[in-house]
Design a protein around this motif. Structure first.
Motif, PDB file in Angstrom:
ATOM      1  N   ARG A 121       0.828  -1.214   0.000  1.00 20.06           N
ATOM      2  CA  ARG A 121       0.000   0.000   0.000  1.00 20.06           C
ATOM      3  C   ARG A 121       0.856   1.255   0.000  1.00 20.06           C
ATOM      4  NH1 ARG A 121      -4.569  -2.104   4.321  1.00 20.06           N
ATOM      5  NH2 ARG A 121      -5.602  -3.535   2.884  1.00 20.06           N
ATOM      6  N   HIS A 122       1.942   1.256   0.753  1.00 19.20           N
ATOM      7  CA  HIS A 122       2.819   2.424   0.776  1.00 19.20           C
ATOM      8  C   HIS A 122       3.462   2.635  -0.598  1.00 19.20           C
ATOM      9  CE1 HIS A 122       5.451   5.501   2.311  1.00 19.20           C
ATOM     10  NE2 HIS A 122       6.472   4.863   1.769  1.00 19.20           N
TER      11      HIS A 122
ATOM     12  N   SER B 157       1.064   4.104  -2.961  1.00 24.07           N
ATOM     13  CA  SER B 157       0.811   5.520  -2.639  1.00 24.07           C
ATOM     14  C   SER B 157       1.898   6.441  -3.190  1.00 24.07           C
ATOM     15  CB  SER B 157       0.679   5.718  -1.127  1.00 24.07           C
ATOM     16  OG  SER B 157       1.951   5.674  -0.493  1.00 24.07           O
TER      17      SER B 157
ATOM     18  N   LEU C 204      -4.699  -4.657  -3.141  1.00 21.58           N
ATOM     19  CA  LEU C 204      -5.500  -3.536  -3.638  1.00 21.58           C
ATOM     20  C   LEU C 204      -6.992  -3.834  -3.532  1.00 21.58           C
ATOM     21  CD1 LEU C 204      -3.413  -2.363  -6.702  1.00 21.58           C
ATOM     22  CD2 LEU C 204      -3.509  -1.374  -4.410  1.00 21.58           C
TER      23      LEU C 204
ATOM     24  N   THR D 228      -8.138  -3.299   0.126  1.00 23.11           N
ATOM     25  CA  THR D 228      -7.850  -2.026   0.782  1.00 23.11           C
ATOM     26  C   THR D 228      -9.161  -1.261   0.962  1.00 23.11           C
ATOM     27  OG1 THR D 228      -5.644  -1.895  -0.183  1.00 23.11           O
ATOM     28  CG2 THR D 228      -6.623   0.178   0.559  1.00 23.11           C
TER      29      THR D 228
ATOM     30  N   GLU E  76      -8.967   4.492   2.621  1.00 23.75           N
ATOM     31  CA  GLU E  76      -7.522   4.751   2.515  1.00 23.75           C
ATOM     32  C   GLU E  76      -7.177   5.599   1.301  1.00 23.75           C
ATOM     33  OE1 GLU E  76      -4.391   2.063   3.270  1.00 23.75           O
ATOM     34  OE2 GLU E  76      -5.642   0.842   4.592  1.00 23.75           O
TER      35      GLU E  76
ATOM     36  N   LEU F 193      -6.288   5.030  -1.774  1.00 21.56           N
ATOM     37  CA  LEU F 193      -5.071   4.621  -2.461  1.00 21.56           C
ATOM     38  C   LEU F 193      -5.237   4.815  -3.963  1.00 21.56           C
ATOM     39  CD1 LEU F 193      -2.586   3.345  -1.138  1.00 21.56           C
ATOM     40  CD2 LEU F 193      -3.489   1.122  -1.751  1.00 21.56           C
TER      41      LEU F 193
ATOM     42  N   TRP G  33      -5.135   3.248  -6.622  1.00 23.04           N
ATOM     43  CA  TRP G  33      -5.144   1.910  -7.222  1.00 23.04           C
ATOM     44  C   TRP G  33      -5.217   1.963  -8.740  1.00 23.04           C
ATOM     45  CZ3 TRP G  33      -9.153   0.808 -10.387  1.00 23.04           C
ATOM     46  CH2 TRP G  33     -10.282   1.628 -10.277  1.00 23.04           C
TER      47      TRP G  33
END
Length: 117
Positions: A14-15, A18, A48, A51, A55, A57, A59
């Protein structure tokens, strides 16, 4: 949180996602490699999918290694991804993005300080 702090595999994925900048795309495999999970492209997709929307993100910036969107061309998900990519100036033709034109190549600073290990 610095890259020196141990993170779970999901947090690293996830990081890394991002960090993909606006107007650029990365492949599932590239994200896996950068997150320290070589060969785990499918795991990136799993992360993904799971998530929470809260959040926020990006994606939509993640595509297959050949530039194709991972969703069937006429699906709602493909339409949403195309819309989000177009809003960032990324052209999608025939459900595919040009990796040579829009692919993310993180600089040395990102690799050393921002990408989780």
């Amino acid at each position: 949180m610095t890259s020196l702090v141990k993170r779970t595999a999901i947090e690293r994925v996830r990081h890394t996602v991002s960090l993909v900048p606006r107007g650029k795309i990365a492949s599932y495999g590239q994200v896996a490699d950068l997150a320290g999970l070589p060969g785990r492209a499918r795991y990136v997709g799993y992360c993904l999918r799971n998530t929470p929307a809260s959040e926020r993100l990006p994606w939509h910036r993640i595509v297959r290694s050949d530039g194709k969107l991972a969703f069937p061309p006429q699906s709602d998900s493909a339409h949403t991804q195309q819309t989000l990519l177009h809003a960032e100036g990324i052209r999608v033709q025939n459900n595919r993005v040009s990796i040579s034109e829009f692919g993310w190549q993180p600089d040395l600073g990102a690799l050393l300080h921002e990408i989780p290990y």
